[in-house]
Design an enzyme around this catalytic site. Structure first.
Site, PDB file in Angstrom:
ATOM      1  CB  CYS A   1      -5.112   1.908   3.669  1.00  0.00           C
ATOM      2  SG  CYS A   1      -5.030   1.431   1.922  1.00  0.00           S
TER       3      CYS A   1
ATOM      4  CD  GLU B   1      -9.479   7.183   5.083  1.00  0.00           C
ATOM      5  OE1 GLU B   1     -10.281   7.289   6.170  1.00  0.00           O
ATOM      6  OE2 GLU B   1     -10.257   6.549   4.029  1.00  0.00           O
TER       7      GLU B   1
ATOM      8  CG  HIS C   1      -8.845   4.909   1.324  1.00  0.00           C
ATOM      9  ND1 HIS C   1      -9.054   5.006   2.619  1.00  0.00           N
ATOM     10  CD2 HIS C   1      -8.477   3.622   0.713  1.00  0.00           C
ATOM     11  CE1 HIS C   1      -8.584   3.772   2.867  1.00  0.00           C
ATOM     12  NE2 HIS C   1      -8.135   2.959   2.141  1.00  0.00           N
TER      13      HIS C   1
HETATM   14  N1  PCA Z   1      -5.906  -0.522  -0.047  1.00  0.00           N
HETATM   15  C1  PCA Z   1      -6.146  -1.083   1.104  1.00  0.00           C
HETATM   16  C2  PCA Z   1      -4.681  -1.686   1.291  1.00  0.00           C
HETATM   17  C3  PCA Z   1      -3.820  -1.216   0.070  1.00  0.00           C
HETATM   18  C4  PCA Z   1      -4.900  -0.633  -0.655  1.00  0.00           C
HETATM   19  O1  PCA Z   1      -4.557   0.098  -1.825  1.00  0.00           O
HETATM   20  C5  PCA Z   1      -6.821  -0.689   2.269  1.00  0.00           C
HETATM   21  O2  PCA Z   1      -7.724   0.287   2.026  1.00  0.00           O
HETATM   22  O3  PCA Z   1      -6.545  -0.877   3.328  1.00  0.00           O
END
Ligand code: PCA
Length: 207
Positions: free
Chosen positions: A152, A90, A173
């Protein structure tokens, strides 16, 4: 206390606990498996590893505490994204909260994360260098400018807000389903070690 005596530069690693639709969060499994391997691979660093509750109020609070208490040189946050087969690096966090209930069944308090903060904050790890290192190991990854508006994104925004000037911050991610190679739990753990190694190089260069 041990953390006062330990003079090694600190790396903070976080994953997330469960949230609606994700009863077992692979990012929690990942950071727990990663912790001893990272300590062995990088003995000159202290690793602080935390599984954050996927909660609008508590997760940002814990991130603020981690930065204040440990003053890390690197903070790498991991979370899952459903339906993905690759890692997603990200590049930025947005000052928004998507109206989605958290693990405590609560909605965000406001539509934004911060009233005074900028609209976006950019991740400070060297993402092209990390993508290059992952590609060299045939680990599938993509670069994303949309961290999703849920927890996240909130954690990346908060970590970038709280980090000191000498701290690099990033969010990765991972697939929610780590049952398929190359990104099974072992593969994702190896990938995380490559990411840490690459990100630490940058902290050294800018130190
Ligand atoms: N994924 C979520 C929040 C916690 C996680 O593991 C997200 O992509 O925001």
């Amino acid at each position: 206390m041990q953390e006062v005596a330990d003079k090694r530069p600190t790396v903070v690693l976080t994953g997330f606990g469960p949230f609606p639709g994700i009863p077992v969060n692979a990012s929690a499994l990942l950071v727990r498996k990663l912790a001893p391997l990272a300590r062995r691979a990088f003995p000159g660093r202290r690793f602080v590893v935390t599984v954050l509750p996927t909660e609008w109020r508590r997760a940002p609070e814990l991130i603020a505490n981690l930065h204040a208490r440990y003053r890390p040189v690197l903070a790498l946050h991991f979370g899952v994204a459903a339906g993905m087969r690759a890692l997603r690096l990200e590049t930025m966090a947005e000052n928004v909260c998507r109206a989605m209930p958290d693990a405590a069944a609560l909605l965000p308090l406001a539509a934004t994360l911060s009233t005074e903060g900028p609209g976006t904050r950019r991740a400070t790890i060297d993402i092209p260098a990390i993508a290059h290192a992952l590609n060299a190991h045939n680990i599938p990854c993509s670069i994303s400018n949309d961290a999703g508006g849920y927890l996240c994104n909130a954690v990346l925004y908060q970590s970038l807000t709280r980090a000191r000037a000498d701290c690099k911050v990033g969010f990765i991610h991972i697939p929610a389903d780590l049952s398929e190679r190359p990104l099974d739990l072992n593969g994702a753990t190896q990938a995380a070690l490559i990411i840490i190694a690459s990100a630490l190089e940058t902290t050294l260069r800018s130190a």
